[in-house]
Structure formats: structure tokens, C-alpha cells
Design an enzyme around this catalytic site. Structure first.
Site, PDB file in Angstrom:
ATOM      1  N   SER A 255       0.823  -1.203   0.059  1.00 52.27           N
ATOM      2  CA  SER A 255       0.038  -0.157   0.046  1.00 52.27           C
ATOM      3  C   SER A 255       0.884   1.352  -0.023  1.00 52.27           C
ATOM      4  CB  SER A 255      -0.829  -0.164   1.322  1.00 52.27           C
ATOM      5  OG  SER A 255      -0.419   0.535   2.416  1.00 52.27           O
ATOM      6  N   LYS A 256       0.167   2.296  -0.430  1.00 53.99           N
ATOM      7  CA  LYS A 256       0.842   3.494  -0.514  1.00 53.99           C
ATOM      8  C   LYS A 256       1.765   3.937   0.816  1.00 53.99           C
ATOM      9  CE  LYS A 256      -1.606   7.657  -1.815  1.00 53.99           C
ATOM     10  NZ  LYS A 256      -2.421   8.240  -2.611  1.00 53.99           N
ATOM     11  N   ARG A 257       1.067   3.720   1.892  1.00 57.97           N
ATOM     12  CA  ARG A 257       1.849   4.268   3.178  1.00 57.97           C
ATOM     13  C   ARG A 257       3.356   3.265   3.127  1.00 57.97           C
ATOM     14  NH1 ARG A 257      -2.010   2.156   6.376  1.00 57.97           N
ATOM     15  NH2 ARG A 257      -3.329   1.972   4.746  1.00 57.97           N
ATOM     16  N   ARG A 258       3.246   2.080   2.459  1.00 56.95           N
ATOM     17  CA  ARG A 258       4.717   1.378   2.754  1.00 56.95           C
ATOM     18  C   ARG A 258       5.407   1.339   1.334  1.00 56.95           C
ATOM     19  NH1 ARG A 258       1.136  -1.682   5.792  1.00 56.95           N
ATOM     20  NH2 ARG A 258       0.627  -3.104   4.163  1.00 56.95           N
ATOM     21  N   GLY A 259       5.446   2.487   0.701  1.00 56.99           N
ATOM     22  CA  GLY A 259       6.372   2.480  -0.208  1.00 56.99           C
ATOM     23  C   GLY A 259       5.854   2.694  -1.495  1.00 56.99           C
TER      24      GLY A 259
END
Ligand code: GLU
Length: 474
Positions: A255-259
């Protein structure tokens, strides 16, 4: 087999996600493998979140990956009249009905169900039944249209990825097909309400004669509703295949939050589209032990078998390895252009195309990405700062004399690799030194790093005055 038609149907509420890109690739490859067609549809019914910018990004990413489509982009918001037409047909046939429940009533309904410990669902207030008297139509409420879902029986399909799946109709309620346009909407098509995802997707896949629907498994729960809509329409069912999610290297959903999860971000980070395609192809599909495949091989081998049922893990190191492979294979001219654009984005103008091409040829084997290639090339024109603790111990008096002599010699020789190599060699010999004793500080002074291709080849890529300048203060 009838003409295979697949599609990718992204919602333009952000960039093209890697998971969607993989689904697009599989859908494209499957269609191409069977001599079929591939359609791009933009599912833009979430008006509040859809943007033109996102549409542009999606189109650009598709083009970058080379996933050419035979039809599209088709925009759902341009098909509102069609959804209304189909909804009217369903109502007329008794498969759908209008429901005037207000959001407040629905909230109260759910609250009551919750307090009784029941599963929340639409209670069928407006669902017509033989002999049932419906409530009076309230004033000032715009109705939604709901599917009259069969109350019993099972919805089953043989998923192309996951195998047989079956869900009881008792688990699913009368889903909303169409919502009313907001109060005060202008006349024309905009006055028509927008369809829900499940309704629009079925009308479109039916109209577009899609034979194989591939998508992420977050949509598995939607499929029973969709199958019931197909049945109500008397439309032929496509086959469905749901791919498992892609996990990040931490084992959680990518997901966006993780890369980085957008195709664009990989383009910007200097990955090559053929490497991306290769890596995405292998992420959830296999062909024996093969790790490297061309586009043509993907099309040749992608027949819908050997699809993984379990989630794939995003592996940046493997992607880097695949990209490095394609960097080595890539044409020098093309890499030169890509590196030039990368440098331009840093504000570094590099217009000597011949030099760029020669630099690409020399450095590409050492580069994982175009960004790394651009780093090498940038060093040719922007000052470097060798680390003193690395450089100082190498600058013994004979080495300093050699470097000074070399600077003088390089001021005169013809600027080609053979003459440069001869100059270096003779200076080294004259000072009674070994080649590495001179080559190592030379690399640091010129390139700011100790590991480079052969020093004469690197020197030749520099402009003479830059070499002389960097050897100025020895
Ligand atoms: N717009 C949906 C999505 O982006 C499409 C799902 C489908 O392929 O049916 O998830």
C-alpha cells in the site's frame, strides 16, 4: 472458443497501482495469446474522487508498459443513459424495483438489526412480492433502484484462479443498482443518477462482450451480486478470475503508506518498462523455472494456467536484478535518451548525444536503473568530491609526481582512448609505479569513487578541460 475479450477497468482516483497493472498485463496477455481483444474502461462514477489527472496517469502508465488496447478508453460517465435504460428494463421485468427509504431510515433499520444481534441488511420494505401492499410513496424523496435478488439458492462459479466458489443468496441482500441524481442537478445526462460499481460493471462487461473478467480478489464478494444481475438480464456469464493481493516485503498488503505502489513511481525511479512487465508477469504466474521473459514470450505462454492462488510478495531486490538485466540488453541510443531526460529533470543539460551514447555503452553494465546511469553521466559534467580519508593515503610523493606529469601529458595528446591509455601507461612506467597506484587516485579525483570501468575508457568520456581541472590541485 468464442472471440476472447478481456478488459481492465481502473477507477481514476489515483495512479495506476501495481496490482492493477499486473491485472492489466494478465488480461492483455491472455487476450493476445488467444488472438482476442483487450478493452480499457475508465470507471469514473465516483465523481467526487475521480480526476482528469488520474486518467492521464493511467493512460500514460498503460502506454509506458506497452499494454495497447483495442478499444477505449471508454468512460462510464458517458454511458449514464445506458445504465438507466437497463435499470428500466429490469424494473419492467420485475427483477428490480424502486426504493424510497431515506438514509435516515436505512440507518435506523441497521441500528435496530444490530441491537437484535442480526446481520445488517436491507429489510425489503419496498421489495414487491405477490400480494404485498407497498407503502405509500413519500413526497420529496428520490428513489434508488434495487436488484430483486433471489432469496434462496446459491451463486456459484468456477473461478479461473481460485477454483470453485459458492455463496448462498441468503448471505446477500437487494443491492442498489442506481442512485438518484442529487437535488437540483442540471438537465440532460447529468440529471441521471450514477450507477453503483456492481451494476455498471455488469452492464459494461455485457455490452462490451467481455468473456473473461480478471481482477483483484478484493472483488470476490461482489461477484455473486454481479452474477445475479447477469441472470436477471438473461445475459451470458463471463468467466471470472480473481488474483490474490500483492504483499509488501513486510508481509502486509502493498500500500501507498509502505512504499512505491504506482507504475509511474517506478518509471521515475529509472526502471525500464520491459523489466516491469517481466517482473509483474512472474508475480503470480509461472512458466517452469523461467525468470526472464520477453513480451512475446509472455503472450506465447500466458494461457491462463499456472496462476498462483496465494499472495505474491513484492521483492524490490529481484525487480532490481531483472531491471539490471534489461539495462545490459538495452540499446545504447535509447539509454542515452532516457539518461538525458533523467538529467534534464535534475536541471543538468547534457546535449552531446554522441558522448551520452558512449557513456551509456560504458556504464550500463554497472547500473541497476536509469537513475544510476544518470548518476554516472552527471559525474562527467558536475564536480565531484572525493572523500579525503580515502584519497589522502594514496597521494604518496611519487604518485603526486605521476599525476602532475599525467596532467601535463593529457593537455597535449589527441583525445581518444588509445592515446589516453598510452599517456597513462608511460607516466606510470616513468615513475616506476604500478598501474593501480595511479589509477586509483585518478578514479577518486575524476569520478569521486574508487570503482569504475577501465580508467582510459572513463577518461575519454570527459571533456579534456574537465580532466585537467580536476587534476589541478594535486
Ligand atoms: N473499478 C474497479 C477497480 O478498480 C474494477 C474492478 C473490476 O475489474 O471489476 O477495482
Amino acid at each position: 472458443m468464442a472471440l476472447v475479450r478481456t478488459r481492465i477497468a481502473p477507477s481514476p482516483t489515483g495512479f495506476l497501482h501495481l496490482g492493477t497493472a499486473r491485472t492489466a498485463l494478465y488480461s492483455w496477455a491472455f487476450a493476445r495469446h488467444h488472438g482476442g481483444q483487450f478493452v480499457l474502461r475508465i470507471e469514473d462514477t465516483d465523481v467526487a474522487r475521480s480526476t482528469d489527472e488520474s486518467v492521464d496517469q493511467i493512460l500514460r502508465s498503460m502506454a509506458w508498459l506497452g499494454l495497447e488496447y483495442d478499444e477505449g478508453p471508454i468512460y462510464q460517465m458517458q454511458r449514464l443513459a445506458r445504465y438507466h435504460e437497463v435499470a428500466e428494463q429490469l424494473i419492467a421485468a420485475g427483477h428490480a424495483y424502486r426504493c424510497w427509504c431515506t438514509p435516515e431510515q436505512l440507518d435506523a433499520m441497521r441500528e435496530a438489526q444490530r441491537s437484535r444481534g442480526e446481520k445488517t441488511r436491507y429489510d425489503g420494505t419496498w421489495r414487491p412480492e405477490p400480494g404485498k401492499v407497498l407503502p405509500a410513496v413519500p413526497e420529496g424523496v428520490r428513489p434508488v433502484v434495487r436488484l430483486r435478488n433471489p432469496p434462496t439458492g446459491d451463486v456459484a462459479w468456477n473461478d479461473l484462479v481460485k477454483g470453485p466458489i459458492s455463496i448462498s443468496n441468503e448471505e446477500i441482500d437487494d443491492l442498489i443498482l442506481l442512485r438518484p441524481a442529487p437535488e437540483g442537478s442540471p438537465a440532460g445526462d447529468e440529471a441521471l443518477g450514477v450507477p453503483t460499481y456492481n451494476f455498471a460493471v455488469v452492464v459494461d462487461d455485457w455490452d462490451m462482450r467481455i468473456t473473461h473478467v480478471f481482477r483483484g480478489d478484493e472483488h470476490i464478494n461482489n461477484t455473486p451480486w454481479q452474477i445475479n444481475i447477469y441472470r436477471a438480464l438473461g445475459a451470458p456469464l463471463p468467466l471470472f478470475g480473481h488474483f490474490p493481493v500483492i504483499l509488501g516485503d513486510d508481509g502486509l498488503k502493498l500500500s501507498k503508506r509502505r512504499g512505491a505502489v504506482s507504475v509511474t513511481s517506478y518509471e521515475e525511479s529509472g526502471y525500464l518498462p520491459e523489466a516491469m512487465l517481466n517482473y509483474l508477469a512472474r508475480l503470480g504466474w509461472s512458466h517452469g523455472d523461467d525468470e526472464l521473459f520477453t513480451r512475446e514470450q509472455i503472450v506465447e505462454w500466458f494461457d491462463g494456467s499456472h496462476l498462483s492462488k496465494s499472495p505474491a510478495q513484492w521483492d524490490p531486490a529481484k525487480l532490481a536484478w531483472v531491471n539490471a538485466h534489461y539495462m545490459k540488453q538495452a540499446d545504447d541510443e535509447r539509454l542515452a535518451g532516457l539518461a538525458r531526460a533523467q538529467l534534464a529533470s535534475r536541471g543538468v543539460a547534457f546535449d552531446d548525444l554522441d558522448r551520452l551514447r558512449r557513456a551509456a555503452a560504458l556504464f550500463k553494465d554497472r547500473c541497476t536503473t536509469v537513475v544510476e546511469l544518470a548518476d554516472w553521466i552527471e559525474m562527467l559534467v558536475t564536480p565531484v568530491a572525493p572523500r579525503a580519508e580515502e584519497l589522502a593515503p594514496l597521494l604518496t610523493p611519487p604518485v603526486v609526481s605521476a599525476l602532475r606529469a599525467l596532467r601535463d601529458r593529457l593537455g597535449e595528446v589527441p583525445w581518444d582512448k588509445v592515446s589516453i591509455a598510452a599517456a597513462v601507461k608511460s607516466v606510470v612506467a616513468e615513475q616506476g609505479l604500478k598501474m593501480p597506484a595511479v589509477a586509483m587516485p585518478l578514479r577518486l579525483l575524476l569520478c569521486g569513487r574508487a570503482q569504475t570501468p577501465s580508467i582510459d575508457a572513463v577518461l575519454e568520456l570527459f571533456a579534456r578541460e574537465d580532466v585537467l581541472g580536476r587534476l589541478q590541485h594535486v
